[in-house]
Write a protein that holds these residues in place. Sequence first.
Motif: not given
Length: 282
Positions: A5-7, A93-94, A96-98, A100
């Motif tokens: 889920t995170t970069a 990802p969310s 916000e993750e993609m 920032p």
Amino acid sequence: MQILTTAAGLQAYTEQARQAGKRLGLVPTMGALHAGHIQLVQAARAECNEVIATIFVNPTQFNNADDFRLYPRVPEADAALLEPAGCTALFVPSVEEMYPLPAVLRFDFGALEQVMEGAHRPGHFNGVATVVSKLFHLARPHRAYFGQKDWQQVAVVRQLVADLSFDLEIVACPTIREADGLAMSSRNRRLDAPARAVAPLLYQVLSAAAVQVRQGVRPAQVQAEALATLAQEPAITPEYVEIADAQTLQPLAEYVPGRAVVLCLAAHLGGVRLIDNVVVDG
Ligand SMILES: Nc1ncnc2c1ncn2[C@@H]1O[C@H](COP(=O)(O)OP(=O)(O)OP(=O)(O)O)[C@@H](O)[C@H]1O
Ligand SMILES: CC(C)(CO)[C@@H](O)C(=O)[O-]
Ligand code: BAL
């Protein structure tokens, strides 16, 4: 199948796989998966050791707020389809993750994006190029798989890869259709029964137009007839029909034997916008 889920998680996972000598295939999607997407995963699986699918409804490529809001989102069903198809990692990802920070990057694809989807969806390819660049940077795949249903998108992504020297190969896979010819699309889920009933007309019109092009009928006449046929169906509002050079995407005045032609359309059916295309080989 690993869920990421995170970069940073995607970077770490793919870096480790590369270090282990694996070949990485990337399949970018917006989810609500169907057989068209699964074909991309299977093609990647046949050619790569690791298949990383991504599901992200990318806000920067939507020029219509309702289209973004109503885009089908079925994460559990998607995950259940991906694993048996051979997907080894799923990146979800969310926003916000993609992003920032608000996205400000600007791309210019010149004539390639001044037609069809680029002309009718302002900012669309800027958003596609932004998110695809980010995915390529994070995952650094050897190959990335896209569908020919989005013919113009493939051309834009190939240009992006050339312009930014991404060290990867783009693989374009054929359009998968329902039994009645309708191109599979996540947005098909939003069609109500009357719209679904008339939707096969899109492919029928394109197929008939392709025959005319092959027979040497002038593209302007083919285009006018295709638009008229679509407009006769009250449940369909055509947005465009274009007959273009399959590589440059520029409209054709004449069919030139030996040069591939793509026939593309966009149409609205009961509030849902669909696209499709067929190619006449040169
Ligand atoms: N019917 C299809 N056949 C082959 N590839 C497809 C098909 N539909 C989508 N793809 C490809 O799958 C990838 C992800 O597309 P996306 O998630 O936008 O799905 P979609 O079905 O095209 O949805 P929509 O058109 O409603 O956005 C793209 O490369 C797209 O071209
Ligand atoms: C390539 C893509 C996943 C980028 O958001 C999208 O445009 C799509 O689904 O075709
Ligand atoms: N399948 C192309 C993505 C979009 O319509 O935004």
